[in-house]
Design an enzyme around this catalytic site. Structure first.
Site, PDB file in Angstrom:
ATOM      1  N   SER A   1       0.809  -1.231   0.000  1.00  0.00           N
ATOM      2  CA  SER A   1       0.000   0.000   0.000  1.00  0.00           C
ATOM      3  C   SER A   1       0.835   1.271   0.000  1.00  0.00           C
ATOM      4  O   SER A   1       0.293   2.349  -0.230  1.00  0.00           O
ATOM      5  CB  SER A   1      -0.948   0.004   1.202  1.00  0.00           C
ATOM      6  OG  SER A   1      -0.208  -0.042   2.417  1.00  0.00           O
ATOM      7  N   HIS A   2       2.141   1.197   0.277  1.00  0.00           N
ATOM      8  CA  HIS A   2       2.928   2.432   0.377  1.00  0.00           C
ATOM      9  C   HIS A   2       4.252   2.405  -0.369  1.00  0.00           C
ATOM     10  O   HIS A   2       5.139   3.195  -0.087  1.00  0.00           O
ATOM     11  CB  HIS A   2       3.102   2.840   1.852  1.00  0.00           C
ATOM     12  CG  HIS A   2       1.808   3.317   2.426  1.00  0.00           C
ATOM     13  ND1 HIS A   2       0.863   2.444   2.896  1.00  0.00           N
ATOM     14  CD2 HIS A   2       1.283   4.556   2.536  1.00  0.00           C
ATOM     15  CE1 HIS A   2      -0.197   3.130   3.288  1.00  0.00           C
ATOM     16  NE2 HIS A   2       0.027   4.410   3.079  1.00  0.00           N
TER      17      HIS A   2
ATOM     18  N   ASP B   1      -4.925   0.177   1.092  1.00  0.00           N
ATOM     19  CA  ASP B   1      -5.331  -1.222   0.895  1.00  0.00           C
ATOM     20  C   ASP B   1      -6.777  -1.319   0.404  1.00  0.00           C
ATOM     21  O   ASP B   1      -7.130  -2.268  -0.309  1.00  0.00           O
ATOM     22  CB  ASP B   1      -5.139  -2.018   2.191  1.00  0.00           C
ATOM     23  CG  ASP B   1      -3.694  -2.472   2.359  1.00  0.00           C
ATOM     24  OD1 ASP B   1      -3.040  -2.760   1.333  1.00  0.00           O
ATOM     25  OD2 ASP B   1      -3.208  -2.510   3.503  1.00  0.00           O
TER      26      ASP B   1
HETATM   27  N1  LIG Z   1       1.137   8.097   5.790  1.00  0.00           N
HETATM   28  C1  LIG Z   1      -0.065   7.826   6.246  1.00  0.00           C
HETATM   29  O1  LIG Z   1      -0.850   8.725   6.538  1.00  0.00           O
HETATM   30  C2  LIG Z   1      -0.494   6.412   6.434  1.00  0.00           C
HETATM   31  C3  LIG Z   1       0.409   5.379   6.304  1.00  0.00           C
HETATM   32  N2  LIG Z   1       0.020   4.096   6.567  1.00  0.00           N
HETATM   33  C4  LIG Z   1       1.017   3.041   6.428  1.00  0.00           C
HETATM   34  O2  LIG Z   1       0.436   1.892   5.866  1.00  0.00           O
HETATM   35  C5  LIG Z   1       1.211   0.757   6.219  1.00  0.00           C
HETATM   36  C6  LIG Z   1       0.317  -0.421   6.431  1.00  0.00           C
HETATM   37  O3  LIG Z   1      -0.496  -0.206   7.580  1.00  0.00           O
HETATM   38  P1  LIG Z   1      -1.449  -1.384   8.070  1.00  0.00           P
HETATM   39  O4  LIG Z   1      -2.121  -1.989   6.886  1.00  0.00           O
HETATM   40  O5  LIG Z   1      -2.283  -0.892   9.182  1.00  0.00           O
HETATM   41  O6  LIG Z   1      -0.384  -2.409   8.609  1.00  0.00           O
HETATM   42  P2  LIG Z   1      -0.494  -4.016   8.737  1.00  0.00           P
HETATM   43  O7  LIG Z   1      -1.807  -4.377   9.322  1.00  0.00           O
HETATM   44  O8  LIG Z   1      -0.110  -4.640   7.450  1.00  0.00           O
HETATM   45  O9  LIG Z   1       0.684  -4.337   9.759  1.00  0.00           O
HETATM   46  C7  LIG Z   1       0.715  -3.700  11.013  1.00  0.00           C
HETATM   47  C8  LIG Z   1       1.852  -4.218  11.847  1.00  0.00           C
HETATM   48  O10 LIG Z   1       1.536  -5.531  12.317  1.00  0.00           O
HETATM   49  C9  LIG Z   1       2.539  -6.453  11.926  1.00  0.00           C
HETATM   50  N3  LIG Z   1       1.868  -7.707  11.621  1.00  0.00           N
HETATM   51  C10 LIG Z   1       1.050  -7.973  10.581  1.00  0.00           C
HETATM   52  N4  LIG Z   1       0.576  -9.232  10.666  1.00  0.00           N
HETATM   53  C11 LIG Z   1       1.137  -9.792  11.775  1.00  0.00           C
HETATM   54  C12 LIG Z   1       1.075 -11.053  12.393  1.00  0.00           C
HETATM   55  N5  LIG Z   1       0.323 -12.045  11.886  1.00  0.00           N
HETATM   56  N6  LIG Z   1       1.780 -11.265  13.516  1.00  0.00           N
HETATM   57  C13 LIG Z   1       2.533 -10.277  14.058  1.00  0.00           C
HETATM   58  N7  LIG Z   1       2.656  -9.047  13.513  1.00  0.00           N
HETATM   59  C14 LIG Z   1       1.962  -8.802  12.384  1.00  0.00           C
HETATM   60  C15 LIG Z   1       3.203  -5.838  10.721  1.00  0.00           C
HETATM   61  O11 LIG Z   1       4.525  -6.346  10.562  1.00  0.00           O
HETATM   62  P3  LIG Z   1       5.120  -6.580   9.076  1.00  0.00           P
HETATM   63  O12 LIG Z   1       5.348  -5.167   8.565  1.00  0.00           O
HETATM   64  O13 LIG Z   1       6.356  -7.346   9.251  1.00  0.00           O
HETATM   65  O14 LIG Z   1       4.064  -7.281   8.282  1.00  0.00           O
HETATM   66  C16 LIG Z   1       3.172  -4.351  11.090  1.00  0.00           C
HETATM   67  O15 LIG Z   1       4.210  -3.997  11.946  1.00  0.00           O
HETATM   68  C17 LIG Z   1       2.034   1.179   7.435  1.00  0.00           C
HETATM   69  O16 LIG Z   1       3.384   1.235   7.043  1.00  0.00           O
HETATM   70  C18 LIG Z   1       1.521   2.572   7.778  1.00  0.00           C
HETATM   71  O17 LIG Z   1       2.495   3.458   8.271  1.00  0.00           O
HETATM   72  C19 LIG Z   1      -1.247   3.785   6.959  1.00  0.00           C
HETATM   73  C20 LIG Z   1      -2.167   4.780   7.109  1.00  0.00           C
HETATM   74  C21 LIG Z   1      -1.894   6.163   6.827  1.00  0.00           C
HETATM   75  O1  LIG Z   2      -3.152   4.264   3.284  1.00  0.00           O
HETATM   76  C1  LIG Z   2      -3.536   5.261   3.922  1.00  0.00           C
HETATM   77  O2  LIG Z   2      -4.440   5.185   4.764  1.00  0.00           O
HETATM   78  C2  LIG Z   2      -2.914   6.568   3.640  1.00  0.00           C
HETATM   79  N1  LIG Z   2      -1.722   6.591   3.173  1.00  0.00           N
HETATM   80  C3  LIG Z   2      -0.996   7.753   2.768  1.00  0.00           C
HETATM   81  C4  LIG Z   2      -1.620   9.011   3.244  1.00  0.00           C
HETATM   82  C5  LIG Z   2      -3.086   8.984   3.250  1.00  0.00           C
HETATM   83  C6  LIG Z   2      -3.656   7.785   3.956  1.00  0.00           C
END
Ligand SMILES: NC(=O)C1=CN([C@@H]2O[C@H](COP(=O)(O)OP(=O)(O)OC[C@H]3O[C@@H](n4cnc5c(N)ncnc54)[C@H](OP(=O)(O)O)[C@@H]3O)[C@@H](O)[C@H]2O)C=CC1
Ligand SMILES: O=C(O)C1=NCCCC1
Length: 335
Positions: free
Chosen positions: A44-45, A185
């Site tokens: 996703s990023h 996502d």
């Molecule tokens: N810039 C912005 O405004 C935004 C950025 N994001 C980014 O999006 C990305 C994805 O977020 P999100 O989808 O919530 O993350 P995920 O749900 O994919 O993962 C969250 C965390 O949980 C860990 N994890 C996942 N599955 C397991 C498991 N089965 N057992 C143990 N640990 C686990 C992951 O480790 P691992 O990485 O090793 O899978 C990660 O550290 C992030 O990097 C976040 O910073 C999200 C929202 C806004």
């Molecule tokens: O995946 C998200 O949620 C976002 N990622 C980048 C900034 C906006 C929200």
């Protein structure tokens, strides 16, 4: 499917950012950040975000040549005006002063405002943990998440990234949205025709839906874990926006810049020197004791394990990329 070497991908992305107006310094930071996410398998990023970066740059919404202004505020606080630029160059500009303060005071808050964060958070915290510090980063985004019990979006998907040093010199990292799913996502699910898990979002009438299009077109996401995740999203609005002077997620207004996608908000980074609680070795030994208990209890995968394994593999074998995507990137690099 072909493979591309990490450095070659950084160079290609650097060309794209420069071709769309970024200064050399900003292009370098964003290219490394985005290539690093793709290298780590962050769907996703990573490269998924390049079209969004480009259309944002074309819209004039962000200043890709911004020079951040870093200001000392007392012994343990650094304030940064990102000057309507990206967050990562602002953080890079603040890092030397933040490190000096955390070594002196034991902790430091870095409060960044007028900043665009369109990426994963782990690159913001990992380098600090690699230097023996505990780091927590909080970012707000754009209003797509309904507060618990509410009927319209107020919060962003507001991620948090946390990293701590380990005894072997490695680090423990988690990085996650506070919404049930990252917005990126949901976009990928729509593109690939997948339904969302129940409990992810609501449609335009506030009814629960598993249709990503219904969430994206007038609907909204839910916080993870009901009222508990909603409280965390609220905290992140306060720490990343109220504390820093950045915009709340509900204040982001792209209407004058069609095509813009990056939220102009804020970031709060908290750095702590764990040696102040005793010694670094004592701290990391306690972290290892906790991890041993987690493993003994049956958790075989730590947060970060999947990413680190993917990183090791892609650094060895190259980063998988489709011929179409590679061609698209080459085209974007021409400006
Ligand atoms: N810039 C912005 O405004 C935004 C950025 N994001 C980014 O999006 C990305 C994805 O977020 P999100 O989808 O919530 O993350 P995920 O749900 O994919 O993962 C969250 C965390 O949980 C860990 N994890 C996942 N599955 C397991 C498991 N089965 N057992 C143990 N640990 C686990 C992951 O480790 P691992 O990485 O090793 O899978 C990660 O550290 C992030 O990097 C976040 O910073 C999200 C929202 C806004
Ligand atoms: O995946 C998200 O949620 C976002 N990622 C980048 C900034 C906006 C929200």
């Amino acid at each position: 499917m072909t493979r591309i070497d990490f450095d070659a991908l950084v160079a290609l992305l650097r060309r794209i950012f420069v071709a769309h107006g970024a200064s050399a310094a900003v292009a370098e930071i964003l290219a490394r950040n985005c290539a690093g996410a793709e290298r780590d398998g962050a769907a996703s990023h990573g490269l998924f975000r390049i079209d969004g970066y480009v259309s944002t740059l074309q819209s004039g919404w962000v200043d890709p040549r911004a020079v951040p202004v870093v200001e000392d505020v007392g012994a343990a606080f650094v304030r940064v005006d990102a000057a309507n630029g990206f967050t990562q160059p602002a953080l890079a500009a603040a890092t030397p002063r933040a490190l000096a303060k955390v070594r002196e005071a034991g902790c430091c808050v870095v409060a960044i405002r007028r900043s665009h964060h369109f990426a994963a958070l782990w690159p913001d915290v990992e380098p600090f943990a690699e230097q023996g510090l505990v780091a927590l980063a909080l970012v707000n985004s754009m209003a797509v998440v309904v507060p618990h019990g509410g009927s319209r979006p107020v919060y962003g998907t507001n991620p948090m990234g946390f990293a701590a040093p380990r005894a072997d010199g490695g680090i423990l990292v988690f990085d996650q949205a506070s919404s049930a799913m990252a917005h990126g996502d949901v976009q990928i699910a729509r593109r690939e025709g997948h339904a969302l898990p129940p409990g992810t979002g609501v449609d335009a009438d506030g009814r629960p839906t598993t249709d990503p299009a219904a969430v994206l077109d007038g609907g909204a996401l839910l916080a993870f874990g009901g009222h508990k995740g909603s409280g965390i999203a609220m905290m992140i609005e306060i720490m990343a926006a109220a504390l820093t002077g950045g915009q709340f997620s509900f204040e982001v207004d792209w209407s004058a810049h069609p095509g813009a996608q990056t939220p102009c908000t804020g970031q709060c980074l908290i750095l702590i020197d764990p040696a102040r609680g005793g010694t670094l070795a004592g701290f990391t030994a306690r972290v290892e004791r906790l991890i041993a208990q987690m493993h003994a209890a049956g958790q075989d995968r730590l947060p970060g394990d999947r990413r680190f394994a993917t990183r090791a593999q892609t650094l060895r074998e190259g980063i998988p990329i489709s011929a179409e995507r590679l061609a698209r990137l080459e085209e974007l690099a021409l400006g």
